[in-house]
Design an enzyme around this catalytic site. Structure first.
Site, PDB file in Angstrom:
ATOM      1  N   GLU A  29     -14.353 -68.373  21.943  1.00  0.00           N
ATOM      2  CA  GLU A  29     -15.728 -68.123  22.371  1.00  0.00           C
ATOM      3  C   GLU A  29     -16.282 -69.297  23.181  1.00  0.00           C
ATOM      4  O   GLU A  29     -16.997 -69.101  24.168  1.00  0.00           O
ATOM      5  CB  GLU A  29     -16.623 -67.843  21.158  1.00  0.00           C
ATOM      6  CG  GLU A  29     -16.337 -66.530  20.457  1.00  0.00           C
ATOM      7  CD  GLU A  29     -16.586 -65.315  21.338  1.00  0.00           C
ATOM      8  OE1 GLU A  29     -17.370 -65.415  22.305  1.00  0.00           O
ATOM      9  OE2 GLU A  29     -15.984 -64.260  21.072  1.00  0.00           O
TER      10      GLU A  29
ATOM     11  N   TYR B 263     -25.524 -66.283  20.648  1.00  0.00           N
ATOM     12  CA  TYR B 263     -24.415 -65.394  20.984  1.00  0.00           C
ATOM     13  C   TYR B 263     -23.119 -65.818  20.288  1.00  0.00           C
ATOM     14  O   TYR B 263     -22.431 -64.999  19.661  1.00  0.00           O
ATOM     15  CB  TYR B 263     -24.194 -65.355  22.501  1.00  0.00           C
ATOM     16  CG  TYR B 263     -22.848 -64.778  22.843  1.00  0.00           C
ATOM     17  CD1 TYR B 263     -22.642 -63.406  22.797  1.00  0.00           C
ATOM     18  CD2 TYR B 263     -21.773 -65.609  23.133  1.00  0.00           C
ATOM     19  CE1 TYR B 263     -21.387 -62.869  23.056  1.00  0.00           C
ATOM     20  CE2 TYR B 263     -20.519 -65.082  23.390  1.00  0.00           C
ATOM     21  CZ  TYR B 263     -20.331 -63.716  23.340  1.00  0.00           C
ATOM     22  OH  TYR B 263     -19.084 -63.197  23.580  1.00  0.00           O
TER      23      TYR B 263
ATOM     24  N   ASP C 100     -24.922 -60.923  25.297  1.00  0.00           N
ATOM     25  CA  ASP C 100     -24.558 -61.795  26.418  1.00  0.00           C
ATOM     26  C   ASP C 100     -24.789 -61.030  27.715  1.00  0.00           C
ATOM     27  O   ASP C 100     -25.407 -59.954  27.710  1.00  0.00           O
ATOM     28  CB  ASP C 100     -23.104 -62.272  26.287  1.00  0.00           C
ATOM     29  CG  ASP C 100     -22.089 -61.152  26.530  1.00  0.00           C
ATOM     30  OD1 ASP C 100     -22.490 -59.966  26.534  1.00  0.00           O
ATOM     31  OD2 ASP C 100     -20.893 -61.463  26.725  1.00  0.00           O
TER      32      ASP C 100
END
Length: 335
Positions: free
Chosen positions: A33, A114, A132
């Site tokens: 991520e 997020y 996002d």
């Protein structure tokens, strides 16, 4: 069939096969991520594999030096991500275990809403929705929402909508489904509406607003900066220094700029230096850089600020550089 069910069915057939989706290891998922912020998967996957090979666990990453992490990150840009990643690894080791909830994950350096939602849902099954760029686009188009996504009102509206749509029994699959759907099907330009399973109930498609949604109220202003670098080579050594805090590329290495030679005067070096390349363009989020590069081989070592070191020229590749510096160093090799 409702929105969420359709997305999950689409994902079952079209979801991307990615190595971090084959594990429940929160470290591997967190690493992916962070790398994929501002980075396309096609580029980011090789970096993820490199990091997992160099530092297979969060403890291994915590024991690395900042310079080692920046060197491994070189070429990805947005280097604050690498510094935050390293800091967060040390935070995790200090607390004794990987945080398991959305709230706890947000205490880590560099982990925002997020990223915390993605890790919490994918690694731990927490029922929290990700929002996002892909999610904004899919929801804005499907539901016909023209509230700007870069406003407080817009962020709140989309977060609440996203949360209302997530199936409590499949948070990981749903979050990955909507992200993949935005990246593969409902793309920013030329979306594949002709094969979209949601097109019949999509408001933007029905009202022909695909190209105008989502809406942003602000435009990023970019300023132009002109930079002049000098590759100073003296007796097999080259001058470089590590950038400090307060500007772009913190902690990365670079060649001297013209202002670093103010004490000896431009006439001293420029009259003997060779122009290697001119107006090399490098675009950042808020800046457009135009760089000139000179090669100077003085007989006597010039006086430079104290933070400069003289590295053996053949060892220059051992340091971590911003992408612009990589381009300039390649130009020197070809010169």
């Amino acid at each position: 069939m409702n929105f969420s069910t359709t997305l999950l069915q689409w994902f079952a057939k079209n979801g991307r096969s990615l190595p971090w989706r084959e594990t429940s290891d929160p470290y591997a998922i967190w690493l992916s991520e962070i790398i994929l912020q501002q980075t396309r998967i096609v580029q980011g996957q090789s970096y993820w594999e490199r990091f997992m090979k160099l530092w297979p666990t969060v403890s291994d990453l915590a024991r690395a030096t900042t310079d080692e992490v920046l060197k491994a990150w070189q070429g990805l840009g947005y280097y604050s991500r690498a510094r935050n990643l390293h800091t967060a690894a040390m935070q995790i080791v200090e607390r004794g275990q990987f945080p398991k909830t959305y709230k706890e994950l947000k205490t880590l350096k560099g982990v925002g809403d997020y990223t915390a939602a993605a890790i919490a849902s994918i690694a731990f099954g927490e029922n929290v929705a990700v929002v996002d760029g892909n999610v904004y686009r899919v929801l804005a188009r499907y539901f016909g929402i023209d509230t700007p996504i870069d406003t407080t009102e817009g962020k709140k509206l989309f977060q609440e909508l996203a949360q209302s749509l997530i199936p409590s029994d499949q948070p990981a699959n749903y979050n990955q489904a909507i992200m993949d759907f935005g990246a593969i099907q409902c793309t920013p330009t030329s979306p594949h509406c002709d094969t979209c399973p949601l097109c019949e109930t999509c408001i933007a498609f029905r009202e022909q607003h695909i190209d105008t949604l989502p809406v942003k109220s602000k435009k990023v202003k970019q300023r132009v900066r002109h930079l002049t670098y000098i590759f100073i080579q003296h007796q097999g050594l080259t001058a470089i220094h590590q950038r400090g805090a307060g500007d772009i590329w913190q902690g990365l290495w670079e060649l001297p700029q013209a202002e670093h030679l103010d004490s000896i005067g431009e006439d001293t070096w420029k009259g003997h230096a060779q122009l290697v390349c001119k107006d090399v363009k490098h675009v950042l989020t808020h800046q457009i850089l135009l760089a000139n590069l000179y090669l100077w081989t003085p007989q006597n070592r010039p006086s430079l600020p104290e933070d400069f070191i003289w590295s053996p020229t053949e060892a220059l590749e051992d340091y971590a550089y911003p992408r612009l510096m990589e381009i300039l160093l390649q130009a020197i090799k070809k010169y």
